[in-house]
Design a protein around this motif. Sequence first.
Motif, PDB file in Angstrom:
ATOM      1  N   VAL A   1      -0.589  13.174 -12.620  1.00 57.86           N
ATOM      2  CA  VAL A   1      -0.418  12.754 -14.023  1.00 57.86           C
ATOM      3  C   VAL A   1      -0.255  11.236 -14.106  1.00 57.86           C
ATOM      4  CG1 VAL A   1       1.113  12.890 -16.016  1.00 57.86           C
ATOM      5  CG2 VAL A   1       0.508  14.983 -14.760  1.00 57.86           C
ATOM      6  N   VAL A   2       0.510  10.661 -13.177  1.00 55.26           N
ATOM      7  CA  VAL A   2       0.701   9.210 -13.186  1.00 55.26           C
ATOM      8  C   VAL A   2      -0.634   8.494 -12.973  1.00 55.26           C
ATOM      9  CG1 VAL A   2       1.709   7.284 -11.914  1.00 55.26           C
ATOM     10  CG2 VAL A   2       3.126   9.239 -12.539  1.00 55.26           C
ATOM     11  N   CYS A   3      -1.417   8.992 -12.003  1.00 54.34           N
ATOM     12  CA  CYS A   3      -2.724   8.381 -11.743  1.00 54.34           C
ATOM     13  C   CYS A   3      -3.596   8.446 -12.995  1.00 54.34           C
ATOM     14  CB  CYS A   3      -3.430   9.088 -10.583  1.00 54.34           C
ATOM     15  SG  CYS A   3      -2.708   8.708  -8.993  1.00 54.34           S
ATOM     16  N   TRP A   4      -3.566   9.589 -13.640  1.00 57.80           N
ATOM     17  CA  TRP A   4      -4.354   9.785 -14.858  1.00 57.80           C
ATOM     18  C   TRP A   4      -3.939   8.779 -15.940  1.00 57.80           C
ATOM     19  CZ3 TRP A   4      -3.429  14.903 -18.079  1.00 57.80           C
ATOM     20  CH2 TRP A   4      -4.068  14.783 -19.344  1.00 57.80           C
ATOM     21  N   PHE A   5      -2.654   8.843 -16.318  1.00 60.34           N
ATOM     22  CA  PHE A   5      -2.166   7.954 -17.384  1.00 60.34           C
ATOM     23  C   PHE A   5      -2.343   6.487 -17.003  1.00 60.34           C
ATOM     24  CE2 PHE A   5       1.154  11.099 -19.323  1.00 60.34           C
ATOM     25  CZ  PHE A   5       0.102  11.901 -19.748  1.00 60.34           C
ATOM     26  N   GLY A   6      -2.002   6.209 -15.737  1.00 57.57           N
ATOM     27  CA  GLY A   6      -2.036   4.817 -15.290  1.00 57.57           C
ATOM     28  C   GLY A   6      -3.430   4.228 -15.370  1.00 57.57           C
ATOM     29  N   PHE A   7      -4.385   4.968 -14.767  1.00 58.27           N
ATOM     30  CA  PHE A   7      -5.740   4.426 -14.771  1.00 58.27           C
ATOM     31  C   PHE A   7      -6.284   4.326 -16.188  1.00 58.27           C
ATOM     32  CE2 PHE A   7     -10.318   4.722 -14.711  1.00 58.27           C
ATOM     33  CZ  PHE A   7     -10.633   3.704 -13.826  1.00 58.27           C
ATOM     34  N   GLN A   8      -6.063   5.400 -16.957  1.00 61.71           N
ATOM     35  CA  GLN A   8      -6.647   5.447 -18.297  1.00 61.71           C
ATOM     36  C   GLN A   8      -6.061   4.343 -19.186  1.00 61.71           C
ATOM     37  OE1 GLN A   8      -7.420   9.399 -19.629  1.00 61.71           O
ATOM     38  NE2 GLN A   8      -7.338   8.816 -21.787  1.00 61.71           N
ATOM     39  N   ALA A   9      -4.751   4.128 -19.081  1.00 62.70           N
ATOM     40  CA  ALA A   9      -4.125   3.094 -19.902  1.00 62.70           C
ATOM     41  C   ALA A   9      -4.603   1.710 -19.477  1.00 62.70           C
ATOM     42  CB  ALA A   9      -2.605   3.184 -19.795  1.00 62.70           C
ATOM     43  N   PHE A  10      -4.678   1.492 -18.145  1.00 68.36           N
ATOM     44  CA  PHE A  10      -5.103   0.181 -17.679  1.00 68.36           C
ATOM     45  C   PHE A  10      -6.544  -0.092 -18.084  1.00 68.36           C
ATOM     46  CE2 PHE A  10      -6.916  -2.668 -14.459  1.00 68.36           C
ATOM     47  CZ  PHE A  10      -6.098  -3.763 -14.663  1.00 68.36           C
ATOM     48  N   GLU A  11      -7.389   0.929 -17.915  1.00 73.42           N
ATOM     49  CA  GLU A  11      -8.797   0.772 -18.267  1.00 73.42           C
ATOM     50  C   GLU A  11      -8.936   0.512 -19.777  1.00 73.42           C
ATOM     51  OE1 GLU A  11     -11.890   0.471 -17.355  1.00 73.42           O
ATOM     52  OE2 GLU A  11     -12.691   0.913 -19.339  1.00 73.42           O
ATOM     53  N   ASN A  12      -8.208   1.278 -20.576  1.00 71.05           N
ATOM     54  CA  ASN A  12      -8.332   1.130 -22.029  1.00 71.05           C
ATOM     55  C   ASN A  12      -7.858  -0.243 -22.499  1.00 71.05           C
ATOM     56  OD1 ASN A  12      -6.930   1.226 -24.796  1.00 71.05           O
ATOM     57  ND2 ASN A  12      -8.404   2.909 -24.873  1.00 71.05           N
ATOM     58  N   ILE A  13      -6.648  -0.624 -22.087  1.00 66.01           N
ATOM     59  CA  ILE A  13      -6.141  -1.933 -22.516  1.00 66.01           C
ATOM     60  C   ILE A  13      -6.971  -3.039 -21.881  1.00 66.01           C
ATOM     61  CG2 ILE A  13      -4.132  -3.464 -22.534  1.00 66.01           C
ATOM     62  CD1 ILE A  13      -2.376  -0.966 -22.546  1.00 66.01           C
ATOM     63  N   GLY A  14      -7.332  -2.812 -20.602  1.00 68.76           N
ATOM     64  CA  GLY A  14      -8.129  -3.810 -19.882  1.00 68.76           C
ATOM     65  C   GLY A  14      -9.440  -4.107 -20.568  1.00 68.76           C
ATOM     66  N   MET A  15     -10.085  -3.071 -21.120  1.00 70.18           N
ATOM     67  CA  MET A  15     -11.375  -3.333 -21.757  1.00 70.18           C
ATOM     68  C   MET A  15     -11.195  -4.096 -23.072  1.00 70.18           C
ATOM     69  SD  MET A  15     -12.795   0.237 -23.401  1.00 70.18           S
ATOM     70  CE  MET A  15     -11.993   0.997 -24.817  1.00 70.18           C
ATOM     71  N   THR A  16     -10.089  -3.863 -23.759  1.00 66.07           N
ATOM     72  CA  THR A  16      -9.907  -4.576 -25.016  1.00 66.07           C
ATOM     73  C   THR A  16      -9.551  -6.039 -24.791  1.00 66.07           C
ATOM     74  OG1 THR A  16      -7.569  -4.015 -25.189  1.00 66.07           O
ATOM     75  CG2 THR A  16      -9.106  -2.504 -26.230  1.00 66.07           C
ATOM     76  N   VAL A  17      -8.908  -6.336 -23.644  1.00 64.63           N
ATOM     77  CA  VAL A  17      -8.597  -7.743 -23.388  1.00 64.63           C
ATOM     78  C   VAL A  17      -9.664  -8.387 -22.502  1.00 64.63           C
ATOM     79  CG1 VAL A  17      -6.118  -7.458 -23.692  1.00 64.63           C
ATOM     80  CG2 VAL A  17      -7.113  -7.218 -21.411  1.00 64.63           C
ATOM     81  N   GLY A  18     -10.712  -7.615 -22.176  1.00 64.18           N
ATOM     82  CA  GLY A  18     -11.857  -8.209 -21.507  1.00 64.18           C
ATOM     83  C   GLY A  18     -11.734  -8.366 -20.021  1.00 64.18           C
ATOM     84  N   ILE A  19     -10.884  -7.565 -19.368  1.00 67.01           N
ATOM     85  CA  ILE A  19     -10.853  -7.660 -17.907  1.00 67.01           C
ATOM     86  C   ILE A  19     -11.375  -6.380 -17.264  1.00 67.01           C
ATOM     87  CG2 ILE A  19      -8.980  -9.351 -17.799  1.00 67.01           C
ATOM     88  CD1 ILE A  19      -7.076  -7.055 -17.196  1.00 67.01           C
ATOM     89  N   MET A  20     -11.765  -5.393 -18.077  1.00 66.04           N
ATOM     90  CA  MET A  20     -12.357  -4.160 -17.537  1.00 66.04           C
ATOM     91  C   MET A  20     -13.603  -3.829 -18.347  1.00 66.04           C
ATOM     92  SD  MET A  20     -10.648  -2.950 -14.958  1.00 66.04           S
ATOM     93  CE  MET A  20     -10.793  -1.185 -14.779  1.00 66.04           C
ATOM     94  N   PRO A  21     -14.532  -3.085 -17.738  1.00 67.63           N
ATOM     95  CA  PRO A  21     -15.735  -2.711 -18.487  1.00 67.63           C
ATOM     96  C   PRO A  21     -15.403  -1.768 -19.643  1.00 67.63           C
ATOM     97  CG  PRO A  21     -15.668  -1.615 -16.362  1.00 67.63           C
ATOM     98  CD  PRO A  21     -14.573  -2.625 -16.360  1.00 67.63           C
ATOM     99  N   VAL A  22     -16.297  -1.710 -20.617  1.00 67.10           N
ATOM    100  CA  VAL A  22     -16.054  -0.850 -21.773  1.00 67.10           C
ATOM    101  C   VAL A  22     -16.481   0.577 -21.461  1.00 67.10           C
ATOM    102  CG1 VAL A  22     -16.704  -0.404 -24.156  1.00 67.10           C
ATOM    103  CG2 VAL A  22     -16.372  -2.749 -23.393  1.00 67.10           C
TER     104      VAL A  22
END
Lengths: 728, 399
Positions: free
Chosen positions: B344-365
Amino acid sequence: MSDRSRLRLIVLRVLVISLLATLLGRLWYLQVLAGPQYQQAAADNQVRDIVASAPRGQIVDDLGRRWATNRTALVVSVDRVALLRQHDGGTTVLTRLSRLLGVSYTNLKSKIQLCGPGAPHGCWNGSPYEPIPVSQLKDDITSTRLALQILERKEDFPGVTAELGAVRDYTKPDGALASQVLGYLAPITLDELKKLPKTQQDARRSDLVGRSGLEQEYDGYLRGRPGVTEVAVDHLGAVTSTLSQTVPQPGDEIVTSLDATVQASLEKSLADAVDRAHHTDVKKGGGPADFAAGVVLDALTGHVVAMASYPSYDPNVFVGGISERDYQALQHAPGTPLLDKAYASAYPPGSTFKLVSTAGLLDDGIASLDGTYDCSPSVTVGGREFKNFESESLGLIDLHTTIVKSCDTVYYGLANKDWIRDNSLIDDKKRPIEGVQHAARAFGLGVPVAVDLPGATSGHIADRNNQKLRWEQTKKDACAGAKRRPKGSYLQQLDQEFCTDGWRFNPGDQLNEDIGQGSVLVSPLQLAVAYAALVNGGTVFEPRLVKAIVAPDGTLVANVRAPVRGHLPVSPAILDYIRNAMYDVPLKGTAQDAFTGFPMGRVKVGGKTGTAEVDVQHGLATAWFASFAGRAGEAKPRFVTVIMVDRGGQGGVVAAPSVREVWDSVFGLEHHKAAFPTGAPPAALPRIAVLTGASTSPSPPPSTHALGDLFGPPGLAVRATGWRPGDD
Amino acid sequence: MTDSGTLRVSPVSVRRRETFRERALDRESPLRRLDWVLILAIGGLCTLGALLVWGATKPNQVAHGLDPNAFLKKDILNIGIGLSLAALAALVDYRTIRAYAPVVYVASLAGLVAVLVPHVGTRINGSHSWIPIAAGFEVQPAEFAKIAIIVLMAMLLGEQRDSVDIGPDGRDVWLTLAMCALPVLLILAQPDVGTIMVLGFVIFGVISMSGVSSRWVVGLLVVAVLGALVITHLHLLKQYQIDRLTSFTNPAKDTQGFGYNTHQARIAIGSGGWFGEGLFHGTQTNGHFVPEQQTDFVFTVAGEELGLVGSGLLVILVGVVLWRGLSIAARAGDAFGTLVAVGVVCWFGFQAFENIGMTVGIMPVTGLPLPFVSYGGSAMFANMLAVGLLQNVYMRSRT
């Protein structure tokens, strides 16, 4: 739990912390460090400028007759973005539209193509997101129906609109085109746009700019200032509120010194001259006559009263954007109508130049007013024989007769003396006097002309100095040719001679120069300025076509006077002598036939014919008549008219009769209505009918009202810049 | 306590079955042993999420003459349903859940197959991810598949080691990978690249944490890198997918096409400054410049309208959830519990980082929602079920 798992769990904790720290760091950067920059971006994002173009100022003649004005027209525009979004890229709609408007599909297509490398003429330079005007409809019932068809069948014409807009209109008062003088408008180019201050670029993206003539020269006054409305928009570009607004400021009106009546007469007389040349045998003084040009100058003020170049074109072909094909056709049309030969290109002036050579030779003492000279059939100088025109022989004559009869051999003799004198000065390490060349420059020939039109020619006057300069620039080719070509061939000999001796200013060069041939080149405008100086007492003007610039509300912005370039360094006695001799030219000289029966009692006409040999093989010459005239009894003749017919034949046969037509119209002689009943151009500025908005006619036809109601107020094409397509 | 007297009066009587209320309030009650920090963090995220969804949708709803609070109401309803699901997932002993793991797995496979069947699944934005149920409600089976995969992996990899302190052997790992491959391939067929990325991270995380030898961990990493290279070089992705994934590396290049979203998202967040422009006052949000703003790009509303303070708080709340999740994994009573928590941590962690990361431009959309914050029923329900599982493990852990 194993130690291994425990360790890995710690790694996972570190990973979580570092990822979150990364996010927080990035947020800090975006929101605090780069925050102001993004705040600006957010503000820019939602602000759009809507540009309302300003009505362009009018160009009127000396009596206020409109030459270039604006009219309302139904403008059909195409939204390029909407078209490209259609499944076939808009081909169907464009094809349908081209059929409805009766223009070719390629024509329409090129108009909506964005300008760039390889783009066709007439491409679109404005913002890709604003509607592109592709066609202007006439203000009549048929066109109104066309517009209604487009508007009613919106489903057939998605992305196409028809609206009332202001377009340029060249009205040809009195039938006078003045095409080359007025010039034309064309869309601003990317390069021009880039040179503008950043703040103006968006507002002027789809501007029309004067491309030649007065439209170009006075573009800054005529253009006015576009109105800009700043609005807030959402992501689809829909306006949510208005932030600020400036109204468009109409351009200034240009009052020219041109007179439509004289202009029309000059244009007609040029056409007649060409016609006359065609219908006269070459041996009797006619010629193939490709083109002709003429200038009528107010000798006292230096203002141009009329200036024309034949063949001409309808300036309205440029209105609404000219198609690539029409433009190419116009550029390659016989007689190059786009080039104004009256001031933008130069031709050998023939004997009309004798005004200058006589003044020069007298002034530097080679000739004298009381001397007599041998008008022999030919003169041999440097082993070469220089013949008189038609091998005429008049024996010993004075300079007066020399001018009236245009005897070349007298000038040959004087030119030879001149050359020998200068050559001995050079041998003594002194500067040559070159009196004729000095006189020419004083008259404004061979030097840049400061006229209020773009692209005026300087012409050319050869002397020892520029002969050498030209040789240094061009000898490489000739020397290479001398080596490359078969030895002894005609071209090889020419090249060889130029390669070794091209720098030399030979006696023959001076001889040709003094009779206005060889490398002497002048424009009709330059010659008119020179003759004006002869008759006005020696004042050389920088000619002007514009008298005044008037603001749209009628207040005077600027009075334009022709600046004085200088005064002739020639004594008034010499000028009087030459002028008096030239009064005899239409009476008993080379223009005698052309002025038979002219009422000299009412208007006194003088002048000098010119017949410059340009094609010895076929006996073709360029015909000139430079003339001045004023009402009998007045001290100084008021006007100068110069007409040139390229390869038209003899000046006295082809050009002089046309000048007579112009004088008829200026003074109201021989069944013509007088353009200037007082014998002088109007001194006061005319009253100009003020333009309100774009509507020009005092009582617009009912159809305009109806359409105004249909499409909103008959205002100006409103367009938005910086449009963005919706996200997709 | 009204019943206590009765107990004292008849001490010898057969012990009466305790009422639910008694059990709930008992000193030994699982309720008393709930992880309240986690609950508060989740509550904070849900509250922030509801506000942001409201802020993102209200201006547009008003502009179109619709109920300005429609999205807010539905979001609150989703949170309510989600909380009940969480309670359910927490109360049923996770050992019972472990027994039913294969059933859950098969059920989720069925859902993933159904979504691909024409006329059953619907196609939104070019991918088959939804099954319409009734009256506009739709289910996204891939969200629930995440739970199924986590539970199944925990069962397969944690089974033998309740007593023995050694990692699973190679056979278990291979079996696990094979079982995971099925749903992954089905999701790939939708296609849903974002979910695949989440699952990849979850699978890697759970296997690594199961105690396998380091060779496996390194091997899986190498395979993941090679796999990514093969996919990009053999053109297995469509050009638009590549464009979308890579546009974040050079956002200035194409601010109108794929780069448009990230460009506008960054403007929204950056313009927020320290304290934001206030809820409902962001010009980027109100002008609808950022697409998908109540779902995938909901974080931009936080950035623009609540500023660094609000968006930072959101990130920290996510951090608290993850931190508590890892603590729960550490103190779980058995390997199954640990692995579920890690998953669950891996799921939430990756998904949150990816989601916020894409909005601030450090992860792909990619099309991934921000857990507990983005608007959307299926994701909210799945997230809440997962939180329920975390609480479940926490309540039944040894201390």
